[in-house]
Scaffold this active site. Sequence first.
Site, short mmCIF file in Angstrom:
data_model
loop_
_atom_site.label_atom_id
_atom_site.label_comp_id
_atom_site.label_asym_id
_atom_site.label_seq_id
_atom_site.Cartn_x
_atom_site.Cartn_y
_atom_site.Cartn_z
N ASP A 623 0.86 -1.18 0.00
CA ASP A 623 0.00 0.00 0.00
C ASP A 623 0.91 1.24 0.00
OD1 ASP A 623 -3.08 0.70 1.72
OD2 ASP A 623 -1.89 1.97 0.42
N ASN A 631 -3.32 12.53 -3.32
CA ASN A 631 -4.39 12.83 -4.29
C ASN A 631 -5.08 14.14 -3.94
OD1 ASN A 631 -4.35 10.99 -6.34
ND2 ASN A 631 -5.71 9.54 -5.35
N HIS A 636 -5.42 14.13 -8.78
CA HIS A 636 -5.41 12.73 -9.23
C HIS A 636 -4.37 12.49 -10.32
CE1 HIS A 636 -8.88 11.27 -6.97
NE2 HIS A 636 -9.42 12.46 -7.16
N ASP A 640 -1.84 9.46 -10.30
CA ASP A 640 -1.64 8.47 -11.37
C ASP A 640 -0.16 8.30 -11.68
OD1 ASP A 640 -4.59 9.39 -13.32
OD2 ASP A 640 -4.33 8.20 -11.49
N GLU A 666 -4.67 2.07 -4.53
CA GLU A 666 -3.22 2.11 -4.40
C GLU A 666 -2.72 0.84 -3.71
OE1 GLU A 666 -4.72 3.95 -0.58
OE2 GLU A 666 -5.35 3.75 -2.64
#
Length: 754
Positions: A623, A631, A636, A640, A666
Site C-alpha cells: 500500500d 491525491n 489525481h 496516477d 493504491e
Amino acid sequence: MPMLNHLKRNSFAAYWLMLGAALLALGGATSFNLYIERDRVESREQGRLLIQSRVIQENVEQNLAAVNRVLTSLRKDLLRHEASKDLNDRLKMLTDAMPGIRTFLLIDGSGTVSASSRPELVGKNFAYRDYFRIPRGNPDPEVLFVSAPFMTSLGIYGINIVRVIPGPQGEFAGIISATLDPEYFKTLMTSVLYAPDMWTAIAHGDGIQLLMVPDRTGQSGKNLAQPGSFFTRHRDSGKEASVLTGIVYATGEKRMMALRSIQPASLRQDKPLVIAVGRDLDTIYAAWHRDAQIQVGLLGLIVLGSTLGLYVYQRRQREFRWREAKAAEALEASERFMKTLTDNIPGMVAYWNRELRCGFANKAYFEWFGKTPEQMRGIRIQDMMGEELFRQNEPFIQAVLRGEPQRFERTLTKADGSVGYTWAQYIPDLQGNWVRGFFVLVSDISELKRTEIALRESEWKLKTIIEAEPECVKVLAADGTLLQMNRAGLDMIEADSESQVIGHRVVELVTPPYQQAFVDLGERVSRGESGTLEFEITGLKGGHRWLETHAAPMRDIDGKIVGLLGVTRDVTAHKQAEQELQHLAQTDFLTGLANRRYFMVLAEQEVLRTLRYGGGLSVFMMDIDHFKVINDTYGHKTGDVILQRFAEVSRKILRELDTIGRVGGEEFAVLLPQTDSEHALEVAERLRKSVADVEVVLDQGLPLRITISIGVTTLAGISSNIDTLLNQADQALYRAKNTGRNRVCIYEHRNEAG
C-alpha cells in the site's frame, strides 16, 4: 412499309422500357446497399458501447464488493465487542486506504453518529435520512442497502452503502455506512470516453441520477424514472444490459445508449445501480449520411446520362436506317451478277461500302454467319459481326478506308455456335485517291489453329480467374515450390513481382512455430484431402501478417495429384483485435500490471502448483503510504504518476517469474513462487527501499518522495488458498501501517493457532 415503321417504333419503346427497368434495379441496389451499411454502423457502435459499459460495470462491482467486505468486517468486530476505542482513527485509515470511499459512519439505533472517519460528524443525528430510515424499517442484516443519491451534510452529492447492525436479540441496533466518492466514479467513467460526443452517467435503481461525465449542470438528482425514458424501458425489460436509441429524457438529445444494471447476486443489494454510456446519433451516422448523399447524386447523374444517351442513339439509328434503305436499292442491281461469280470461290467474299454496309456477299458468307441473302443485303458490318468482333476489326477497317490493304488473323463464331479461325484480307476499292469501299477475302484455317486456340484459351481463363481474385491464389508444385501467385498474394508476402518468389518454397516465409503445421497440410493435400490452416508469416520486407489458407489438391486430366491450389486471406486485423481484447481484459489500464481478476487467476494456479509439487510460495500486500493525502493535495493526475512510477520500480526489483497485480486503488499484491519467508522478507525490504529512493518531480518543479508499507506471508499447510494468503498478507500490511508505515511486517502463523 407501315408494318416495318410500326416495328421500329415498338423497338424504340422497348429500349426505353429496358432502360427504365435497369435504372429501377440500380436504384433498388443503391437503397439496399445503404440500408446494409447503416445496419453495420449501428451494430458496430452498439458493440463498442456495450464493451465500455461493461468496463464501468466490472469496476463498480469490484468497488462494491470491497466496500461490502469492509462493512461486514467492521460489523463483525462490533458484534464481538472488539471495536477499539480509537474507532474514528480506524475508520479514517480505511477511508484513506479505499479511493472509492469518502466517509465511514457508525450510527446507533436512534440515528446518532457514534463514530466516523470525519470527526466533525460525530454526535449528529441522521435519523431523518433515507439511508437510515429504510434499513431501520427492514432490518435484514444480510441485505446490502444502496441509498438513493442525496446531498450530504458536507455538501457532497453521494450514495451510501449500508449494512444493518443487529442487537443481542436480533433487534435493530444501528447501521454501518460508507459514502461512495463521486470523484472515483468520474475518473472511471472518463476512462471509457473514446469520442468527443460521448457522455456517461450513473443512477440509482429508483431512477435518481448521481452524476454525468462530462459534468452538466442540473443533472445530479434528476429523476429518470419517467414513462418512456431510457431508464424506465431498460428497468422494465428485466435485462442486465440494453442498447436503446432515441431522445434522452435527461438532456433531450438524440442518442444511442448502452445501459447496464449493477446488482451482483452475491451482494444481495436492495437496489441496483444503473450505468449509461451514450453517443450522439448524428455523429455516429455522419459518415453514412455523406455516403448516402454521394450515392444518390451519382444515381441521378447516371439517370440523366443514360436517358440522354439513349435519345442520341435512337436518333442516329433513324438516320442510319434511312441511309440503309438508299444503299439497298443500289446493292440489289449488282447483287445478281456478283452472286454467280463469288459463290464458286472457296472462302468468304464480300464487298462493304464506305458506310460499312454490305454490297454483296457470297454463299460461304451466308453459311458462316447464318444469314439469308435478304438479311445480308445492306446489313451494317457492325450488326453482322456484333459489337465485340467489330471492335476488334475496327482498326483494320479504318486503315483500309484510308487506302491501306490489311492482312490479319481473326477468330469468328459461326451461326451454329462453333468457332472458326480465319485469315482475312481487306482490299480497298479505289477511285483515284477516293476509297469507295473495300473487298473482303476470308479463308478458313480453323483446323490449323484449333489446338493452339484451345491451349491459349485455357491458359487465359486460368490467369484471368486467378488475377481477378481479391484473395491470394497460389499454385504449388508437389514438392512445395511456388509455381504461380496472383497480385493479391504477392502483396501479402511483400513481393514486387512473381520473379522474386517463383521456384521458392513458401514454407520459408512461415514463422517457425507454424512451419510444421504448414508442411503437414501440404502432405494431407498430396494424399487427396483438403484443409484449412491459420498461421503467421514474415514478408520479404520484414512485415508480419496472420493468414488463413484453404488448400485443395490439383489433378491432371488422368486424376493424378500434381500440386496444390491454395486460397489465402489476410486475418491480421482480426488476430490483432483478439490479442488486444485479451490484453485489455487482463491488464490494469493505468499501471500496465495485471488487474485484480487476472492476478487472482494466476495466483490460484500457482498455489495449486506449489501444493502439488512442493516448494516455497510467498505473497505481498503493498500500500502506498498517505496516497489519499497525495491525491487530495496534488490532484489525481499526480496520483496516477505515483502509481505508474511505483509499478516501474516494482517490475525492476521483482523477477520475471513473480506476478504483481493492482488489486485496489493504491493497493498491490505480489506472488513470489519458490520463495520462502526469509528470502521474501529480503525482497520486500529491497523493494521498500527502492521506492523510498524514487523522486517524482511535480509540474511545479518540486520533488515528491513516497513510501510504501508491505505485509508478507508464506504458504503454510495444505489447506491454504490464495484468499487465505491475501488475508494474512493484508493483516500484516495493516500492522505495518499501524506501527508507523514505511516498513515491512511478516504474518506470524502462530497467531492462528492461538
